[in-house]
Write a protein that holds these residues in place. Structure first.
Motif, PDB file in Angstrom:
ATOM      1  N   ALA A 145       0.836  -1.210   0.000  1.00 50.52           N
ATOM      2  CA  ALA A 145       0.000   0.000   0.000  1.00 50.52           C
ATOM      3  C   ALA A 145       0.873   1.263   0.000  1.00 50.52           C
ATOM      4  O   ALA A 145       0.419   2.346  -0.380  1.00 50.52           O
ATOM      5  N   GLN A 146       2.148   1.116   0.430  1.00 54.06           N
ATOM      6  CA  GLN A 146       3.064   2.269   0.455  1.00 54.06           C
ATOM      7  C   GLN A 146       3.780   2.459  -0.888  1.00 54.06           C
ATOM      8  O   GLN A 146       4.461   3.462  -1.101  1.00 54.06           O
ATOM      9  N   ILE A 147       3.672   1.484  -1.776  1.00 54.84           N
ATOM     10  CA  ILE A 147       4.387   1.541  -3.060  1.00 54.84           C
ATOM     11  C   ILE A 147       3.465   2.112  -4.133  1.00 54.84           C
ATOM     12  O   ILE A 147       2.339   1.630  -4.302  1.00 54.84           O
ATOM     13  N   ASP A 148       3.925   3.154  -4.840  1.00 57.04           N
ATOM     14  CA  ASP A 148       3.146   3.668  -5.979  1.00 57.04           C
ATOM     15  C   ASP A 148       4.063   3.803  -7.192  1.00 57.04           C
ATOM     16  O   ASP A 148       5.213   3.351  -7.167  1.00 57.04           O
ATOM     17  N   GLU A 149       3.583   4.438  -8.252  1.00 60.52           N
ATOM     18  CA  GLU A 149       4.372   4.497  -9.492  1.00 60.52           C
ATOM     19  C   GLU A 149       5.654   5.336  -9.342  1.00 60.52           C
ATOM     20  O   GLU A 149       6.565   5.243 -10.165  1.00 60.52           O
ATOM     21  N   ASN A 150       5.713   6.160  -8.264  1.00 60.54           N
ATOM     22  CA  ASN A 150       6.915   6.964  -8.041  1.00 60.54           C
ATOM     23  C   ASN A 150       7.881   6.340  -7.032  1.00 60.54           C
ATOM     24  O   ASN A 150       8.874   6.960  -6.651  1.00 60.54           O
ATOM     25  N   THR A 151       7.576   5.132  -6.569  1.00 66.21           N
ATOM     26  CA  THR A 151       8.466   4.474  -5.612  1.00 66.21           C
ATOM     27  C   THR A 151       9.632   3.844  -6.375  1.00 66.21           C
ATOM     28  O   THR A 151       9.436   3.169  -7.379  1.00 66.21           O
ATOM     29  N   ARG A 152      10.854   4.076  -5.857  1.00 62.65           N
ATOM     30  CA  ARG A 152      12.047   3.680  -6.610  1.00 62.65           C
ATOM     31  C   ARG A 152      12.780   2.478  -6.052  1.00 62.65           C
ATOM     32  O   ARG A 152      13.541   1.831  -6.757  1.00 62.65           O
ATOM     33  N   LEU A 153      12.583   2.186  -4.776  1.00 61.55           N
ATOM     34  CA  LEU A 153      13.314   1.053  -4.187  1.00 61.55           C
ATOM     35  C   LEU A 153      12.774   0.749  -2.792  1.00 61.55           C
ATOM     36  O   LEU A 153      12.062   1.564  -2.201  1.00 61.55           O
ATOM     37  N   ILE A 154      13.136  -0.438  -2.295  1.00 59.19           N
ATOM     38  CA  ILE A 154      12.889  -0.783  -0.885  1.00 59.19           C
ATOM     39  C   ILE A 154      14.256  -0.902  -0.213  1.00 59.19           C
ATOM     40  O   ILE A 154      15.209  -1.416  -0.809  1.00 59.19           O
TER      41      ILE A 154
END
Ligand SMILES: *Cc1c(COP(=O)(O)O)cnc(C)c1O
Length: 429
Positions: A145-154
């Protein structure tokens, strides 16, 4: 890496990888204390500037001493390339900034080193990069739920400093890859001797080499290792690697460097622009530490387990946290990811809270009070009265750092001497 080297075991790699002397070269890695290099032709230098020919240009970007040590660490972690940095903080910053720009975000485990939390939550925020912190107990759905199209890495730490939680690397790698983003793992405490995150699916591995890799508390440094496994082109969302870089005459990193695109961009572009490069002397000292890493980390882990077992049976100790201690909340994860040991860092709570903890520390004779952890000498830190002293007792408990918590970095002295010291100090409370 030569084909032969792939077959070597980790203890051999610690010694033999990196510097490879030719006939009548110095046996030991030379310190190339030179900022600059000489060329036979102007054309050759021009090709270097376009990244078309291999070779050193200027020591902010590359230097033979640094390259030898970086290639040893790449081999230890099982990566295709590595870059040394002036500190662990610089490695964390560049590992993220290499593929993340203003307006984008990253997802990070919340149990990470305090300095990294500051970097992510405060300084990178000022650069326009948002960090979304997730806790280890969150479900996959909650993390996603925290990941969207602008998320780049974990981002996470193999053994978190100071929480000592063990990262479920396979789980977070799967989550990251489901969303076409890489997993970055800070492997500082485990070192590649105890855990190689790339074998479990991590894409980028970083270290504060200041800790066990240097091992003697003598040199601040860091490193970034590229697994070469993440397919930046297939992911389709990393134009900084797959489209022309205007600052290098239109070089496309994935085209010019293939599997090693990420680490070459970090070096050619970000190290060039940010300049957080270590000195050749620092790299030389780091290399000495690496030569004995396998021996040292084995002893650290052995000693820490002995100390943890001793403490867990002591009536003045309320609780002990060490991932390899049977019954520890992290034990199952440690068995999977850290079969050989969990390094030298343990934490425990002393009956009697803050006053008892301070009395205990002041009574130690062998263990020294320092801010550092993870070097050859046994050392001790009381977060409530030092790194976290501005917090009230209630805030400390909320942060998981009770006033009774003592962080103990078990060294490579004789374990009986360390335990004797603890025993006499506990007796004085
Ligand atoms: C110490 C540490 C860092 C920061 O490294 P420096 O070399 O002090 O800049 C980063 N991550 C972890 C896990 C650390 O322990």
């Amino acid at each position: 890496m030569s084909d032969n080297a792939k077959k070597y075991r980790i203890e051999t790699k610690c010694i033999q990888e990196g510097y490879k002397p030719n006939n009548s070269d110095p046996r030991v890695l030379p310190i190339y204390q030179s900022t600059t290099y000489k060329y036979d032709s102007a054309e050759h230098l021009g090709e270097l500037f376009d990244l078309k020919a291999p070779g050193d240009m200027y020591s902010r970007i590359s230097n033979p001493t640094l390259s030898a040590v970086a290639s040893k660490i790449a081999s230890l972690e099982g990566g295709v390339g590595a870059m040394l940095t002036s500190s662990g903080q610089a490695a964390s910053l560049i590992s993220v900034f290499n593929i993340t720009s203003a307006g984008q975000n990253i997802v990070s485990l919340s149990s990470i080193y305090g300095g990294t939390t500051n970097l992510f939550a405060v300084t990178m925020k000022r650069m326009g990069i948002e960090t979304r912190f997730v806790t280890p107990d969150m479900t996959d759905e909650e993390v996603e739920a925290q990941i969207d199209e602008n998320t780049r890495l974990i981002f996470g730490e193999t053994i978190a400093n100071p929480a000592l939680t063990v990262l479920d690397i396979e789980r977070y790698a799967a989550l990251a890859h489901k969303h076409n983003i890489p997993l970055v793992v800070d492997n500082t405490f485990a070192t590649p001797v105890l855990c190689r995150p790339i074998e479990f699916g991590a894409d980028i591995v970083i270290h504060s080499t200041t800790k066990y890799m240097d091992g003697h508390a003598s040199t601040v440094g860091g490193v970034i290792v590229d697994s070469g496994n993440f397919d930046w082109e297939a992911a389709g969302k990393f134009p900084e690697l797959t489209e022309p870089d205007a600052s290098y005459h239109g070089v496309v990193y994935t085209k010019s460097f293939g599997k090693a695109a990420y680490i070459n961009k970090a070096c050619c572009q970000l190290m060039r622009d940010l300049g957080t490069t270590p000195s050749p002397m620092s790299a030389f000292i780091l290399n000495l530490g690496l030569e004995s890493l396998a021996l040292r980390i084995e002893r650290h882990s052995e000693n820490a387990l002995k100390v943890a077992k001793y403490l867990s049976g002591h009536k003045k100790v309320v609780w002990v946290s060490y991932p390899k201690l049977e019954g520890d909340s992290q034990y199952a994860l440690a068995e999977k990811y850290l079969p050989l040991g969990a390094s030298g860092v343990i934490s425990f709570g002393i009956k009697g809270g803050r006053d008892a903890a301070m009395k205990f520390m002041n009574s130690l004779r062998l263990a020294a009070i320092v801010v550092h952890v993870a070097d050859a000498r046994t050392s001790v830190l009381h977060p409530a009265s030092t790194t976290h002293r501005q917090l009230t007792d209630e805030q400390l408990v909320a942060a998981g750092i009770g006033p009774e918590l003592v962080r103990f970095s078990v060294g490579i002295e004789n374990a009986e001497d360390i335990i004797d010291d603890i025993e006499q100090a506990l007796a004085q409370i």
